[in-house]
Structures are given as C-alpha cells and as structure tokens.
Design a protein around this motif. Structure first.
Motif, PDB file in Angstrom:
ATOM      1  N   LEU A 116     -11.007  -4.280   4.697  1.00  0.00           N
ATOM      2  CA  LEU A 116     -11.477  -4.385   5.932  1.00  0.00           C
ATOM      3  C   LEU A 116     -11.029  -3.823   7.137  1.00  0.00           C
ATOM      4  N   ALA A 117      -9.937  -4.050   7.333  1.00  0.00           N
ATOM      5  CA  ALA A 117      -9.059  -3.313   8.532  1.00  0.00           C
ATOM      6  C   ALA A 117      -9.455  -1.748   8.590  1.00  0.00           C
ATOM      7  N   GLY A 118      -9.271  -1.041   7.511  1.00  0.00           N
ATOM      8  CA  GLY A 118      -9.811   0.363   7.378  1.00  0.00           C
ATOM      9  C   GLY A 118     -11.124   0.634   7.815  1.00  0.00           C
ATOM     10  N   LEU A 119     -12.134  -0.266   7.417  1.00  0.00           N
ATOM     11  CA  LEU A 119     -13.510   0.055   7.806  1.00  0.00           C
ATOM     12  C   LEU A 119     -13.585  -0.420   9.367  1.00  0.00           C
ATOM     13  N   ASP A 120     -12.901  -1.461   9.826  1.00  0.00           N
ATOM     14  CA  ASP A 120     -13.152  -1.860  11.412  1.00  0.00           C
ATOM     15  C   ASP A 120     -12.491  -0.697  12.262  1.00  0.00           C
ATOM     16  N   THR A 121     -11.722   0.253  11.972  1.00  0.00           N
ATOM     17  CA  THR A 121     -11.479   1.157  12.722  1.00  0.00           C
ATOM     18  C   THR A 121     -12.549   2.285  12.938  1.00  0.00           C
ATOM     19  N   PHE A 125     -11.640   8.506   7.700  1.00  0.00           N
ATOM     20  CA  PHE A 125     -10.528   8.327   6.540  1.00  0.00           C
ATOM     21  C   PHE A 125     -10.365   6.964   6.199  1.00  0.00           C
ATOM     22  N   GLY A 126     -10.371   6.081   7.314  1.00  0.00           N
ATOM     23  CA  GLY A 126     -10.136   4.536   6.982  1.00  0.00           C
ATOM     24  C   GLY A 126     -11.244   3.920   6.114  1.00  0.00           C
ATOM     25  N   GLY A 127     -12.515   4.359   6.265  1.00  0.00           N
ATOM     26  CA  GLY A 127     -13.621   4.047   5.524  1.00  0.00           C
ATOM     27  C   GLY A 127     -13.435   4.719   4.013  1.00  0.00           C
ATOM     28  N   MET A 128     -13.117   5.834   3.975  1.00  0.00           N
ATOM     29  CA  MET A 128     -12.829   6.509   2.575  1.00  0.00           C
ATOM     30  C   MET A 128     -11.702   5.847   1.706  1.00  0.00           C
ATOM     31  N   ALA A 130     -10.478   2.828   2.346  1.00  0.00           N
ATOM     32  CA  ALA A 130     -10.959   1.292   1.955  1.00  0.00           C
ATOM     33  C   ALA A 130     -12.184   1.306   0.536  1.00  0.00           C
ATOM     34  N   SER A 131     -13.124   2.306   0.645  1.00  0.00           N
ATOM     35  CA  SER A 131     -13.842   2.444  -0.605  1.00  0.00           C
ATOM     36  C   SER A 131     -12.884   2.731  -1.820  1.00  0.00           C
ATOM     37  N   ARG A 132     -11.778   3.477  -1.743  1.00  0.00           N
ATOM     38  CA  ARG A 132     -11.188   3.949  -2.673  1.00  0.00           C
ATOM     39  C   ARG A 132     -10.292   2.782  -3.346  1.00  0.00           C
ATOM     40  N   GLU A 133      -9.674   2.142  -2.286  1.00  0.00           N
ATOM     41  CA  GLU A 133      -8.851   1.187  -2.445  1.00  0.00           C
ATOM     42  C   GLU A 133      -9.606  -0.140  -3.222  1.00  0.00           C
ATOM     43  N   ILE A 134     -10.795  -0.494  -3.012  1.00  0.00           N
ATOM     44  CA  ILE A 134     -11.708  -1.462  -3.495  1.00  0.00           C
ATOM     45  C   ILE A 134     -12.134  -1.024  -4.822  1.00  0.00           C
ATOM     46  N   THR A 135     -12.174   0.168  -5.239  1.00  0.00           N
ATOM     47  CA  THR A 135     -12.817   0.709  -6.387  1.00  0.00           C
ATOM     48  C   THR A 135     -11.560   0.631  -7.405  1.00  0.00           C
ATOM     49  N   VAL A 136     -10.342   0.838  -7.021  1.00  0.00           N
ATOM     50  CA  VAL A 136      -9.075   0.698  -7.676  1.00  0.00           C
ATOM     51  C   VAL A 136      -8.766  -0.893  -8.182  1.00  0.00           C
ATOM     52  N   ALA A 137      -9.001  -1.746  -7.083  1.00  0.00           N
ATOM     53  CA  ALA A 137      -8.738  -3.038  -7.305  1.00  0.00           C
ATOM     54  C   ALA A 137      -9.886  -3.786  -8.074  1.00  0.00           C
ATOM     55  N   ALA A 138     -11.295  -3.372  -8.089  1.00  0.00           N
ATOM     56  CA  ALA A 138     -12.055  -3.946  -9.011  1.00  0.00           C
ATOM     57  C   ALA A 138     -11.882  -3.549 -10.385  1.00  0.00           C
ATOM     58  N   LEU A 139     -11.117  -2.700 -10.588  1.00  0.00           N
ATOM     59  CA  LEU A 139     -10.753  -2.139 -12.124  1.00  0.00           C
ATOM     60  C   LEU A 139      -9.592  -2.706 -12.485  1.00  0.00           C
ATOM     61  N   THR A 209      -6.519  13.008  -0.223  1.00  0.00           N
ATOM     62  CA  THR A 209      -5.953  12.596  -1.310  1.00  0.00           C
ATOM     63  C   THR A 209      -5.518  11.115  -1.166  1.00  0.00           C
ATOM     64  N   MET A 210      -5.581  10.725   0.197  1.00  0.00           N
ATOM     65  CA  MET A 210      -4.815   9.466   0.315  1.00  0.00           C
ATOM     66  C   MET A 210      -5.951   7.911  -0.143  1.00  0.00           C
ATOM     67  N   ILE A 211      -5.291   6.894  -0.558  1.00  0.00           N
ATOM     68  CA  ILE A 211      -5.911   5.554  -0.766  1.00  0.00           C
ATOM     69  C   ILE A 211      -5.332   4.825   0.201  1.00  0.00           C
ATOM     70  N   HIS A 212      -3.977   4.405  -0.107  1.00  0.00           N
ATOM     71  CA  HIS A 212      -3.465   3.292   0.691  1.00  0.00           C
ATOM     72  C   HIS A 212      -3.245   3.872   2.131  1.00  0.00           C
ATOM     73  N   GLU A 213      -2.593   5.035   1.982  1.00  0.00           N
ATOM     74  CA  GLU A 213      -2.275   5.571   3.393  1.00  0.00           C
ATOM     75  C   GLU A 213      -3.376   5.869   4.254  1.00  0.00           C
ATOM     76  N   ALA A 214      -4.652   5.998   3.724  1.00  0.00           N
ATOM     77  CA  ALA A 214      -5.702   6.221   4.707  1.00  0.00           C
ATOM     78  C   ALA A 214      -6.151   5.050   5.291  1.00  0.00           C
ATOM     79  N   MET A 215      -6.051   3.871   5.112  1.00  0.00           N
ATOM     80  CA  MET A 215      -6.472   2.674   5.686  1.00  0.00           C
ATOM     81  C   MET A 215      -5.377   2.324   6.583  1.00  0.00           C
ATOM     82  N   ILE A 216      -4.121   2.943   6.490  1.00  0.00           N
ATOM     83  CA  ILE A 216      -3.127   2.448   7.765  1.00  0.00           C
ATOM     84  C   ILE A 216      -2.990   3.548   8.652  1.00  0.00           C
ATOM     85  N   LEU A 217      -3.861   4.605   8.605  1.00  0.00           N
ATOM     86  CA  LEU A 217      -3.326   5.937   9.840  1.00  0.00           C
ATOM     87  C   LEU A 217      -3.365   5.228  11.337  1.00  0.00           C
TER      88      LEU A 217
END
Length: 315
Positions: A116-121, A125-128, A130-139, A209-217
C-alpha cells in the motif's frame, strides 16, 4: 507468569533484534568472499542502520499517512512474531498465542502495508513493485498454511510450540514423507517471503527487476532504517521457524537460565548455518524471470498438498 518466563520472552525478543542485521551481514559477507571481493564485514548492516537513524525521514509530495505508517506496521508485526514464536523455548507464556494462522496473518500484514505504501507514492516503480509483491504473497501464503496443516495433523493443534515440542519427543517424524515434503515447500516460501534469489535480488539496482526494493525507493532516513530492520528481522524469523520446525533440537522446554542460554546459543547457530547455506546457494543462482516465479511457487504449493496428503494417508 513467572519472572523466568518474562525473562525468556525478553531474551528472545532482544536476541532476534540484535541478531537480525548480523544475519544479513553474514550473507553479504559470504557472497562477497565467494565472488572474490573483500566485503564490508558482518557488522555493516548495523552501521547502516545507525547512519540512517541519524537522518531525517522525508515523505514524497502527495503521499498520505499510509506511507508513514507502513514501516512501523512492518516492524511491529514482525516483532510480535519474534516475541510469541518458539524460537528459544516452547515454555514461553506467549507460546499459546503462537498460532499458525496468526503468524501467517502477521506476515501478510507487513507485506500488504509495504504494498500500500508503494501504491501511495504514485510512482510507476512503487506500483510495479507492489503488484509483484502481492502476486508473490498470494502464492506463498497458502503454502505456509498447507505446511503448517501437514505438521499439525498428528498434533491436533496449529500451535507452533506444540508442533515443535511433539517433534522433539518423536524425532523419527522428521524423516517421514510429510515432514520432508513440508520442509521443501517451506524452504521455497522462505526464499520468496524474504525476497532472496531466485525470486528477488535484494542487492539489485535495476528498477525493472525489483520487487521489494521497488516499493521502498521513496523511503529515507529513519523510515528506511525501520524497513531495513523489519526486513532483516523477517528473514531471521523465517529462517528460525524453518530450523525449529524441522530441526527442533536445542529448543528449551523450560524457562530456567541454563535452558534459555542453551536455546539461545543453538538458535543462533542454526540460523547462522542456514544463512550461510542460503548465501552460498545464491552465488550459483540467477534471478528468475518474473513469469517463472509463479511456476516455482506453484511447485512449492504442490509439495504442500503432497505433504498434507502424506500426513493423513501415510500416518
């Protein structure tokens, strides 16, 4: 709640907080040595945290309280797991609330907060990320539930301390098909949840190629330090859970000072060995392409299903 029990909880919490950055430092140092570099030393993550804590936190223009609250939620949810989990002792007064479903919910809470923080920015890159992180978490999250269900079937309880205590008294269960399949499934999930190779590369600087790092840029200063500490603690908690669920020897069954001391020493040793093994494996791995990650996690889910089936049909 006796003084020994309170001391055990405090010891476990302080130990995990102190050890977590060193776990990251050990992994970085092992990789550096294997890649022919000197490395910054295992204490570098603590030095980075000290430097970041001295800096002011800056929020991007247009962000809301979600961006500010996410680091605190990530760290707080992981601290709760660190306090209640059976890492040093199964006799902690908080072990009764260390339910498998609660632990999974707390892990997902931290993930969702950062997404949500990645989307809030409002950045691409934050949205990208966040989308990837939720995909990984859902699986990944359903696989943790399946693994826990497979291990708890013979205990008739989803309490983590009860599972660890049962395996301690019946070590032959570790070599059962259900336990071996569950160990493989949870190992893949630990890698995915911690953002390690081949699912994610925590040292990458390539935004695409980032997932976690993209959300905290967009984070800096104290907020970034909170996220880094929370991520290191999350990695340590996941490694500790894997170690104690499948290699439970050394976990204290009482709150006596000697038992807690041995449990703490054994826990640090097991986590250090797993961290070194994971770092060595990462040297010989390349990051998977994004569309291949669901295939890897689907494989771990299949191992979880097989573990559940084995726990019932091969009991």
């Amino acid at each position: 709640m006796t003084p020994g029990a309170i001391a055990g909880v405090l010891l476990q919490l302080v130990l995990l907080i102190a050890v977590a950055p060193y776990v990251v430092g050990v992994m970085r140092q092992v990789r550096a040595r294997l890649e022919g570099r000197a490395g910054a030393g295992i204490g570098q993550p603590w030095r980075d945290l000290r430097k970041q804590l001295a800096k002011e936190a800056i929020s991007p223009e247009g962000s809301s309280w979600v961006f500010t609250a996410a680091p605190v939620v990530l760290l707080a949810s992981t601290l709760v797991i660190a306090a209640v989990g059976p890492f040093i002792s199964t006799a902690s007064p908080l072990d009764r609330v260390a339910d498998l479903f609660a632990v999974v919910a707390l892990l997902l809470l931290g993930t969702v907060a950062l997404a949500l923080a990645g989307l809030d920015t409002g950045t691409a890159f934050g949205g990208m990320g966040a989308s990837r992180e939720i995909t990984v978490a859902a699986l990944a999250e359903p696989t943790i539930l399946l693994v826990g269900f497979a291990l708890s079937a013979r205990v008739d309880s989803s309490n983590l301390a009860a599972i660890v205590d049962r395996i301690q008294h019946q070590p032959a269960q570790i070599l059962s098909p259900a336990s071996l399949l569950a160990a493989v499934a949870l190992a893949v999930v630990v890698v995915a949840e911690a953002g390690r190779l081949p699912v994610d590369n925590p040292s990458t600087h390539l935004e695409l190629t980032m997932i976690h790092e993209a959300m905290i840029l967009e984070y800096s200063g104290r907020d970034l330090a909170t996220i880094e500490l929370g991520s290191a603690l999350r990695l340590t908690v996941l490694l500790g859970l894997w170690a104690n669920l499948f290699l439970p020897w050394g976990v204290a069954t009482s709150t006596s000072p000697s038992a807690l001391g041995i449990g703490a020493a054994v826990f640090v040793g097991k986590v250090a060995i797993l961290a070194v093994a994971l770092a060595v494996a990462e040297v010989f791995m390349a990051k998977l392409r994004l569309f291949r990650v669901p295939e890897l996690l689907a494989g771990s889910f299949l191992f979880g299903v097989l573990a559940v089936s084995s726990s019932f049909f091969l009991a």
